[in-house]
Scaffold this motif. Structure first.
Motif, PDB file in Angstrom:
ATOM      1  N   THR A   1      85.952 -13.847 -30.258  1.00 27.05           N
ATOM      2  CA  THR A   1      86.220 -13.694 -28.833  1.00 27.05           C
ATOM      3  C   THR A   1      87.328 -12.673 -28.629  1.00 27.05           C
ATOM      4  OG1 THR A   1      86.689 -14.987 -26.827  1.00 27.05           O
ATOM      5  CG2 THR A   1      87.808 -15.699 -28.823  1.00 27.05           C
ATOM      6  N   SER A   2      87.691 -12.434 -27.372  1.00 25.59           N
ATOM      7  CA  SER A   2      88.827 -11.558 -27.072  1.00 25.59           C
ATOM      8  C   SER A   2      89.764 -12.348 -26.150  1.00 25.59           C
ATOM      9  CB  SER A   2      88.330 -10.245 -26.449  1.00 25.59           C
ATOM     10  OG  SER A   2      87.697 -10.489 -25.227  1.00 25.59           O
ATOM     11  N   PRO A   3      90.979 -11.850 -25.892  1.00 22.48           N
ATOM     12  CA  PRO A   3      91.985 -12.710 -25.250  1.00 22.48           C
ATOM     13  C   PRO A   3      91.533 -13.408 -23.963  1.00 22.48           C
ATOM     14  CG  PRO A   3      93.010 -10.702 -26.056  1.00 22.48           C
ATOM     15  CD  PRO A   3      91.535 -10.538 -26.274  1.00 22.48           C
ATOM     16  N   THR A   4      90.991 -12.657 -23.003  1.00 21.21           N
ATOM     17  CA  THR A   4      90.668 -13.288 -21.713  1.00 21.21           C
ATOM     18  C   THR A   4      89.563 -14.341 -21.829  1.00 21.21           C
ATOM     19  OG1 THR A   4      91.322 -11.211 -20.683  1.00 21.21           O
ATOM     20  CG2 THR A   4      90.197 -12.780 -19.271  1.00 21.21           C
ATOM     21  N   PRO A   5      88.422 -14.026 -22.432  1.00 18.04           N
ATOM     22  CA  PRO A   5      87.408 -15.092 -22.550  1.00 18.04           C
ATOM     23  C   PRO A   5      87.879 -16.284 -23.377  1.00 18.04           C
ATOM     24  CG  PRO A   5      86.633 -13.026 -23.556  1.00 18.04           C
ATOM     25  CD  PRO A   5      87.902 -12.719 -22.855  1.00 18.04           C
ATOM     26  N   ASN A   6      88.743 -16.022 -24.348  1.00 16.46           N
ATOM     27  CA  ASN A   6      89.278 -17.134 -25.136  1.00 16.46           C
ATOM     28  C   ASN A   6      90.080 -18.064 -24.229  1.00 16.46           C
ATOM     29  OD1 ASN A   6      89.773 -18.578 -27.535  1.00 16.46           O
ATOM     30  ND2 ASN A   6      91.755 -17.589 -27.770  1.00 16.46           N
ATOM     31  N   GLU A   7      90.859 -17.443 -23.360  1.00 18.66           N
ATOM     32  CA  GLU A   7      91.674 -18.202 -22.395  1.00 18.66           C
ATOM     33  C   GLU A   7      90.772 -18.976 -21.424  1.00 18.66           C
ATOM     34  OE1 GLU A   7      95.170 -17.441 -22.071  1.00 18.66           O
ATOM     35  OE2 GLU A   7      95.374 -18.915 -20.439  1.00 18.66           O
ATOM     36  N   ILE A   8      89.720 -18.308 -20.967  1.00 23.54           N
ATOM     37  CA  ILE A   8      88.861 -18.900 -19.924  1.00 23.54           C
ATOM     38  C   ILE A   8      87.963 -20.015 -20.469  1.00 23.54           C
ATOM     39  CG2 ILE A   8      86.872 -18.356 -18.416  1.00 23.54           C
ATOM     40  CD1 ILE A   8      88.147 -15.623 -17.929  1.00 23.54           C
TER      41      ILE A   8
ATOM     42  N   THR B   1      80.608 -13.661 -21.088  1.00 22.62           N
ATOM     43  CA  THR B   1      81.442 -14.105 -19.947  1.00 22.62           C
ATOM     44  C   THR B   1      81.488 -13.019 -18.878  1.00 22.62           C
ATOM     45  OG1 THR B   1      83.444 -13.293 -21.033  1.00 22.62           O
ATOM     46  CG2 THR B   1      82.881 -15.622 -21.366  1.00 22.62           C
TER      47      THR B   1
ATOM     48  N   GLU C   1      90.814  -7.539 -30.515  1.00 19.94           N
ATOM     49  CA  GLU C   1      91.517  -6.844 -29.420  1.00 19.94           C
ATOM     50  C   GLU C   1      90.782  -5.571 -29.017  1.00 19.94           C
ATOM     51  OE1 GLU C   1      94.506  -7.776 -28.004  1.00 19.94           O
ATOM     52  OE2 GLU C   1      94.974  -9.489 -29.308  1.00 19.94           O
TER      53      GLU C   1
ATOM     54  N   ALA D   1      83.803 -13.642 -12.901  1.00 16.60           N
ATOM     55  CA  ALA D   1      84.277 -12.430 -13.604  1.00 16.60           C
ATOM     56  C   ALA D   1      84.457 -11.288 -12.602  1.00 16.60           C
ATOM     57  CB  ALA D   1      83.261 -12.040 -14.673  1.00 16.60           C
TER      58      ALA D   1
ATOM     59  N   GLY E   1      82.431 -13.659 -24.866  1.00 15.28           N
ATOM     60  CA  GLY E   1      83.178 -12.635 -24.120  1.00 15.28           C
ATOM     61  C   GLY E   1      82.285 -11.532 -23.607  1.00 15.28           C
TER      62      GLY E   1
END
Ligand SMILES: NC(=O)C1=CN([C@@H]2O[C@H](COP(=O)(O)OP(=O)(O)OC[C@H]3O[C@@H](n4cnc5c(N)ncnc54)[C@H](OP(=O)(O)O)[C@@H]3O)[C@@H](O)[C@H]2O)C=CC1
Ligand SMILES: O=C(CO)COP(=O)(O)O
Ligand SMILES: [Zn+2]
Length: 348
Positions: free
Chosen positions: A41-48, A116, A66, A157, A92
């Protein structure tokens, strides 16, 4: 006389709907996969959605990427060799999905795509597009074993990513025209099924354009189904031909000349207005393509892309050099003619 066999690789399960990210475990169970998953994953989808995904598996591992690069693929492959996953889950946008797709291919495991954002058809296709220096490599790999697209997540999104997905689909019109031209003039292999599916996908999207509005889950539904359908067309063709013609060449050149200024889908949409003009002249369908893009809030001019007129003209005049793919731009277009088409279509 049939001399070759045809191998069509498609996702086995496609799950689209409200909250289906919580059904990922069930969808994976249906594939009879074994071993632990590695979530890419990447930061934002991981967070979401990372925790919602992890909650459905025993002992999942997570790798957060990243950037999209060959180094990222290598790093992920090294991580996977330590983790020893049974399969990958790509969560993501195009970045983690492309990286997971390539790493899965290297590792000889399958992957499941959990988009996402609905930003382009790479989220379901068997192709990765990886930048390297000032070039971009379009690499063939197996498509996802399954696609789980949660329309609730997709509707939340950023709207511009969804409009980019729509524009990537609209560009199928000119991609298929280029493909047919290549069949007529170079006898390249052409699939009637893939060509028709790709065109029909663009038509259905345009017909439903008034339903595609920000924040509406129905919109995500329509767009993601079109992206899946476009991915299937590419799988049937065994190449990106049904969804990538001269308009994609221009966009790939813009990625080199004006990196990071605009989204892939937006670039191919604007380029498609111009390549349609080149195919059919001033009375052709270019104005309808421009109108459809505008209706979907996608850019229709160089300025809306954030690209200088000179950058656009350079991309147009050099697009034919980057790939051995016969299109309307074969042999190149000179600067005067490029300015003429860009001006006549209102792109500059
Ligand atoms: N395979 C193919 O055929 C194609 C591949 N590509 C490749 O795909 C990539 C571009 O695709 P794109 O999808 O734009 O890439 P990204 O994965 O970079 O996603 C775009 C942005 O959206 C963020 N994001 C992801 N999900 C959500 C969400 N639900 N809500 C809010 N923000 C979110 C990401 O965050 P964060 O920054 O944290 O990741 C990122 O900033 C490039 O690497 C390009 O080369 C492009 C076209 C075709
Ligand atoms: O973006 C694509 C199709 O929409 C893939 O095209 P390429 O093969 O040109 O990278
Ligand atoms: Zn594309």
């Amino acid at each position: 006389m049939f001399e070759k066999s045809t191998w069509i690789k498609l996702p086995r399960n496609v799950l689209v709907g409200h909250g289906v990210v919580d059904d990922l475990g069930t969808a994976v169970g249906e594939l009879y996969l074994t071993g632990r998953p590695l979530i890419v994953t990447s930061p934002t989808p991981n967070e979401i959605a990372g925790d919602r995904v992890r909650a459905q598996f025993e002992d999942p591992a997570t790798a957060v990427v990243e950037d999209a690069s060959f180094e990222a693929v290598e790093q992920l492959t090294a991580t996977a060799e330590e983790v020893d996953p049974g399969y990958l889950i790509a969560l993501g946008g195009g970045k983690p999905i492309d990286i997971a797709k390539m790493a899965a291919d290297h590792l000889g495991v399958g992957f499941v795509s959990v988009p996402t954002v609905a930003s382009h058809d790479g989220i379901v296709s068997g192709r990765s597009s990886i930048p390297e220096g000032d070039t971009r490599h379009s690499v063939a790999a197996d498509p996802p074993l399954a696609v789980v697209a949660d329309t609730e997540l997709l509707a939340e999104a950023p709207w511009r990513l969804t409009t980019a997905g729509c524009a990537d689909i609209i560009s199928n019109y000119t991609a298929v025209k280029d493909w047919r031209l290549a069949r007529r003039l170079r006898n390249v292999e052409y699939s009637e099924y893939a060509g028709a599916l790709s065109e029909m996908t663009a038509e259905l999207l345009v017909e439903n354009a008034d339903m595609i509005r920000p924040g509406l889950e129905e919109s995500s539904w329509v767009v993601v189904k079109a992206l899946v359908s476009s991915g299937v067309a590419m799988s049937i063709a065994g190449s990106s031909r049904p969804a990538s013609g001269a308009e994609h060449l221009i966009s790939h050149q813009l990625d080199r000349i004006a990196p990071g200024k605009a989204l892939h889908g937006h670039q191919v949409g604007v380029a498609s207005i111009m390549t349609e003009y080149l195919h059919s002249g001033e009375n052709g369908e270019w104005a309808a393509i421009r109108e459809a893009l505008g209706e979907l809030d996608a850019p229709t001019t160089a300025a809306e892309l954030g690209v200088d007129d000179e950058e656009l003209i350079t991309a147009l005049t050099s697009a034919h050099e980057i790939r051995d793919r016969y299109t309307i731009l074969q042999g190149g277009i000179n600067e005067e003619a490029a300015i003429e088409v860009a001006t006549a279509t209102g792109v500059i």
